[in-house]
Motif scaffolding. Sequence first.
Motif, short mmCIF file in Angstrom:
data_model
loop_
_atom_site.label_atom_id
_atom_site.label_comp_id
_atom_site.label_asym_id
_atom_site.label_seq_id
_atom_site.Cartn_x
_atom_site.Cartn_y
_atom_site.Cartn_z
N ILE A 1 0.92 -1.20 0.07
CA ILE A 1 0.05 -0.12 0.00
C ILE A 1 0.85 1.29 0.22
N ALA A 2 1.75 1.18 0.88
CA ALA A 2 2.84 2.34 0.69
C ALA A 2 3.45 2.78 -0.46
N ARG A 3 3.94 1.52 -1.17
CA ARG A 3 4.69 1.89 -2.36
C ARG A 3 3.70 2.44 -3.61
N ASP A 4 2.46 1.88 -3.58
CA ASP A 4 1.65 2.43 -4.31
C ASP A 4 1.17 3.81 -4.15
N LEU A 5 1.05 4.11 -2.78
CA LEU A 5 0.83 5.75 -2.28
C LEU A 5 2.19 6.53 -2.82
N ALA A 6 3.29 5.79 -2.54
CA ALA A 6 4.51 6.96 -2.78
C ALA A 6 4.50 7.20 -3.94
N GLU A 7 4.24 6.11 -5.11
CA GLU A 7 4.22 6.50 -6.45
C GLU A 7 3.16 7.54 -7.17
N ALA A 8 2.01 7.65 -6.30
CA ALA A 8 0.85 8.39 -6.52
C ALA A 8 1.16 9.95 -6.00
N LEU A 9 1.72 9.66 -4.80
CA LEU A 9 2.32 11.24 -4.14
C LEU A 9 3.23 11.84 -5.05
N ARG A 10 4.14 11.30 -5.69
CA ARG A 10 5.10 11.76 -6.41
C ARG A 10 4.80 12.76 -7.40
N LYS A 11 3.42 12.43 -7.95
CA LYS A 11 2.97 13.51 -8.91
C LYS A 11 2.65 14.72 -8.36
N PRO A 12 1.78 14.88 -7.23
CA PRO A 12 1.42 16.26 -6.70
C PRO A 12 2.52 16.87 -5.88
N LEU A 13 3.50 16.20 -5.33
CA LEU A 13 4.51 16.66 -4.89
C LEU A 13 5.59 17.04 -5.48
N GLY A 14 6.00 16.30 -6.77
CA GLY A 14 6.94 16.72 -7.60
C GLY A 14 8.25 16.33 -7.11
N GLN A 15 8.30 15.38 -6.13
CA GLN A 15 9.56 14.70 -5.48
C GLN A 15 9.29 13.26 -5.48
#
Length: 325
Positions: A44-58
């Motif tokens: 779950i965390a790894r999927d979330l990490a990928e999804a968060l990368r887009k709005p955070l740009g990091q």
Amino acid sequence: MTNTLRCVASLVLASAASAALAEFPDRPITLVVPFAAGGPTDKIARDLAEALRKPLGQTIVVDNAIGAGGTIGSAKVARATPDGYTLLVHHIGMATAPALYRKLSYKVPDDFETLGLINEAPSVVIGKPSLTANSFAELRQWIAANGSKVNIANAGLGSASHLCGLMFQNALKTTMTTVPYKGTAPAMTDLIGGQVDLMCEQAVNAVPQIEGKKVKTYGVTSLQRLPLPVLKDTPTLSEVGLKDFNVQVWHGLYAPKGTPAPVLARLNSALRAALNDPELIKREEALGLTVVTDDRLDPASHRKFVEAEKNRWAKVIKDAGEYAD
């Protein structure tokens, strides 16, 4: 220092702080997972990490800080610099740790900033392939006849399978022999091999074994049946006699206490965007998970929810008499 100089210094510091916040994040963020790689929380965390990368740009780097039922990783985040660059993804164990552990190095939720709930994950009661019971009614009769001789496995103290197992025994008004393992994988291996009888495991881990016909299935722990093809005909435990049985393993996102409000707002906004990502939703649903869309995405509501869950599980754990040192 004169009042004028103090004023100038304060303005400079405030300006620098505002600039730093405006640039957040300007480097990779670490997402601490307090469980082993390959487990449901890690997935779950790894999927979330990928999804968060887009709005955070990091880049979001996942750090598996394992041990002591998730408390080691949680403590790591509680002690981290409160700047938004160290976050925690944790499940229901966040709320149960205060009751399970007599000596906890952090307070829940006081030592954390709640950022929002991520998802809810039902579990499935599964059994070894050689069990003679082929329905929940037959399983219930078999448990009643064998009592404490029945072995129920879990992934360790404080794990989702441990907590679900406690609730299952409580609902049946029986006491089985609990067999804790160091993780889901070895517990599942022994269940498949017949060394233990039962397990109450998250759908995300149980589904592959059910699809492979390596375990028997007796019921899901949500109030509604799951739409997954392999489980669509599996009844809820509430349907088959355990009225209102509802155990959902939820996951939430946290930051260290004292993280600046603008950073928290940025992170919450990114979480909301991530949970609206069609690709993330597709992945979650494929695992039998439901993405949270209600007011528990609000940090204040998330905090109230954790408090309520902490109180709910404290009684269950106290009644079961299961504690760690």
